[in-house]
Scaffold this active site. Sequence first.
Site, PDB file in Angstrom:
ATOM      1  N   CYS A   1       0.849  -1.187   0.000  1.00 56.26           N
ATOM      2  CA  CYS A   1       0.000   0.000   0.000  1.00 56.26           C
ATOM      3  C   CYS A   1       0.882   1.232   0.000  1.00 56.26           C
ATOM      4  O   CYS A   1       2.078   1.153   0.259  1.00 56.26           O
ATOM      5  CB  CYS A   1      -0.918   0.011   1.219  1.00 56.26           C
ATOM      6  SG  CYS A   1      -2.258   1.223   1.067  1.00 56.26           S
TER       7      CYS A   1
ATOM      8  N   LYS B   1     -12.317  -4.893   2.788  1.00 55.66           N
ATOM      9  CA  LYS B   1     -11.722  -4.035   3.812  1.00 55.66           C
ATOM     10  C   LYS B   1     -12.636  -2.838   4.031  1.00 55.66           C
ATOM     11  O   LYS B   1     -12.917  -2.071   3.111  1.00 55.66           O
ATOM     12  CB  LYS B   1     -10.338  -3.580   3.356  1.00 55.66           C
ATOM     13  CG  LYS B   1      -9.668  -2.627   4.334  1.00 55.66           C
ATOM     14  CD  LYS B   1      -8.242  -2.342   3.914  1.00 55.66           C
ATOM     15  CE  LYS B   1      -7.602  -1.311   4.831  1.00 55.66           C
ATOM     16  NZ  LYS B   1      -6.212  -1.035   4.447  1.00 55.66           N
TER      17      LYS B   1
ATOM     18  N   ARG C   1      -2.729   3.525  12.684  1.00 56.04           N
ATOM     19  CA  ARG C   1      -2.307   4.751  12.003  1.00 56.04           C
ATOM     20  C   ARG C   1      -1.290   5.515  12.847  1.00 56.04           C
ATOM     21  O   ARG C   1      -0.412   6.186  12.304  1.00 56.04           O
ATOM     22  CB  ARG C   1      -3.527   5.593  11.627  1.00 56.04           C
ATOM     23  CG  ARG C   1      -4.352   4.857  10.557  1.00 56.04           C
ATOM     24  CD  ARG C   1      -5.585   5.607  10.121  1.00 56.04           C
ATOM     25  NE  ARG C   1      -6.378   4.785   9.201  1.00 56.04           N
ATOM     26  CZ  ARG C   1      -7.572   5.116   8.740  1.00 56.04           C
ATOM     27  NH1 ARG C   1      -8.114   6.266   9.098  1.00 56.04           N
ATOM     28  NH2 ARG C   1      -8.223   4.318   7.924  1.00 56.04           N
TER      29      ARG C   1
ATOM     30  N   GLU D   1     -16.998  -7.710  -3.924  1.00 55.94           N
ATOM     31  CA  GLU D   1     -15.557  -7.454  -3.775  1.00 55.94           C
ATOM     32  C   GLU D   1     -14.761  -8.760  -3.805  1.00 55.94           C
ATOM     33  O   GLU D   1     -13.733  -8.859  -4.485  1.00 55.94           O
ATOM     34  CB  GLU D   1     -15.271  -6.726  -2.456  1.00 55.94           C
ATOM     35  CG  GLU D   1     -15.495  -5.224  -2.492  1.00 55.94           C
ATOM     36  CD  GLU D   1     -14.417  -4.486  -3.284  1.00 55.94           C
ATOM     37  OE1 GLU D   1     -13.501  -5.131  -3.821  1.00 55.94           O
ATOM     38  OE2 GLU D   1     -14.505  -3.251  -3.375  1.00 55.94           O
TER      39      GLU D   1
ATOM     40  N   LYS E   1     -11.489  -7.698   6.768  1.00 53.76           N
ATOM     41  CA  LYS E   1     -10.863  -6.828   7.754  1.00 53.76           C
ATOM     42  C   LYS E   1     -11.763  -5.650   8.065  1.00 53.76           C
ATOM     43  O   LYS E   1     -12.281  -5.038   7.123  1.00 53.76           O
ATOM     44  CB  LYS E   1      -9.539  -6.328   7.154  1.00 53.76           C
ATOM     45  CG  LYS E   1      -8.804  -5.336   7.988  1.00 53.76           C
ATOM     46  CD  LYS E   1      -7.614  -4.822   7.231  1.00 53.76           C
ATOM     47  CE  LYS E   1      -7.034  -3.676   8.049  1.00 53.76           C
ATOM     48  NZ  LYS E   1      -6.058  -2.930   7.322  1.00 53.76           N
TER      49      LYS E   1
ATOM     50  N   SER F   1      -5.767  -3.447  14.823  1.00 52.93           N
ATOM     51  CA  SER F   1      -5.141  -2.741  15.944  1.00 52.93           C
ATOM     52  C   SER F   1      -6.135  -2.315  17.015  1.00 52.93           C
ATOM     53  O   SER F   1      -5.858  -2.435  18.211  1.00 52.93           O
ATOM     54  CB  SER F   1      -4.376  -1.524  15.419  1.00 52.93           C
ATOM     55  OG  SER F   1      -5.231  -0.655  14.698  1.00 52.93           O
TER      56      SER F   1
HETATM   57  C1  PBG Z   1      -2.818   0.146   4.974  1.00 57.22           C
HETATM   58  C2  PBG Z   1      -3.310  -0.643   6.126  1.00 57.22           C
HETATM   59  C3  PBG Z   1      -4.069  -0.244   7.250  1.00 57.22           C
HETATM   60  C4  PBG Z   1      -4.159  -1.364   8.075  1.00 57.22           C
HETATM   61  C5  PBG Z   1      -3.500  -2.400   7.429  1.00 57.22           C
HETATM   62  N1  PBG Z   1      -2.999  -1.944   6.219  1.00 57.22           N
HETATM   63  C6  PBG Z   1      -4.573   1.080   7.641  1.00 57.22           C
HETATM   64  C7  PBG Z   1      -5.670   1.733   6.953  1.00 57.22           C
HETATM   65  O1  PBG Z   1      -6.218   1.245   5.958  1.00 57.22           O
HETATM   66  O2  PBG Z   1      -6.010   2.821   7.380  1.00 57.22           O
HETATM   67  C8  PBG Z   1      -4.829  -1.415   9.419  1.00 57.22           C
HETATM   68  C9  PBG Z   1      -4.367  -2.519  10.313  1.00 57.22           C
HETATM   69  C10 PBG Z   1      -4.789  -2.403  11.737  1.00 57.22           C
HETATM   70  O3  PBG Z   1      -5.554  -1.506  12.155  1.00 57.22           O
HETATM   71  O4  PBG Z   1      -4.329  -3.254  12.506  1.00 57.22           O
HETATM   72  N2  PBG Z   1      -3.728   0.510   4.022  1.00 57.22           N
END
Ligand code: PBG
Length: 323
Positions: free
Chosen positions: A120, A196, A206, A234, A249, A275
């Site tokens: 990403c 997602k 973040r 999706e 996710k 997270s």
């Molecule tokens: C990157 C990404 C994110 C997460 C994983 N890959 C952040 C987002 O999309 O804002 C979140 C993982 C987590 O919260 O543990 N795009």
Amino acid sequence: MSEFPTRRMRRLRRDGMRDLVEETKVAANDLVAPLFVDATADEPREIPSMPGVYRYPVDDAVVRAGELRDLGVPAVILFGVPEEKNEQGTRAWAEDGVVQRATRRIKESVDDLLVITDLCMCEYTDHGHCGVLDDDGRVDNDATLAYLRNIAVSQAAAGADIVAPSGMMDGMVNAVRGSLDGNGYDSVGVLSYAVKYASGFYGPFRDAADSAPSFGHRRGYQMNPANSREASVEARLDADEGADALMVKPALPYLDVLRRVREEHDLPVFAYNVSGEYAMLRAADEKGWLDAEETALESLTCIKRAGADAIITYFAADLARRL
Ligand code: PBG
């Protein structure tokens, strides 16, 4: 007519019997551990909103990867914090980028550990969005695909076993698969963050990755939490584009979606216990309100029961130690 007293369910819950009839078992080899690799750190730094989770310099990330392998965790997923961010996120595909360096070193020195790389741009762009912007400041989907192709190839060249596009760009799996195959990396897998959601549960991540968008939000590309049928579309698109495995996710508030994807696909399904799901349990544990490891194991069992084959979780090391 009631089956009671002939049918007594409690007979199945006696010691010994309970384990024998257990339907779902979580093992260390179901888990994937996220690792934050930080080019700006010279020692491991704990992430304030994620007690027990660190950002590691490359050397320490290699050591940590070895520890995880020794605990029986079969895979890590790498996230990078680059030395500098810019509009195009150029450090995302640098040969000496932080994730590329960590991947090379881990593959050289840790046997039998799969390296998955998060694919990403949000950790690498100064605006924090998951792609490059058009003149109106919106993420330009098709222009971003060209960048994702480059990042995929650079991660594969560093030795990644699996790349995991997470930016929710339309066509991302097709673009990444095409660039891998076109550059001789047909054995590198694609784990798609297919389903997602635009979730508040990513808040602590973040902080960890310094990747909060500097303006706006991600709702223009990540899914609406209110939608479940959309998850079917999706997942189908990414399966058709050649994803080797699909991800849902976050995990816990989305178990119905996870089950739906499980039932509709025969590909492996990963769930990301994100997270915020980690931080909630740690925070409540710190207050003495519950036991983090007990509730984490319960959570992962439920995620697996709902249909996950593998779970990405910040509890991986602590639970692998217990299991
Ligand atoms: C990157 C990404 C994110 C997460 C994983 N890959 C952040 C987002 O999309 O804002 C979140 C993982 C987590 O919260 O543990 N795009």
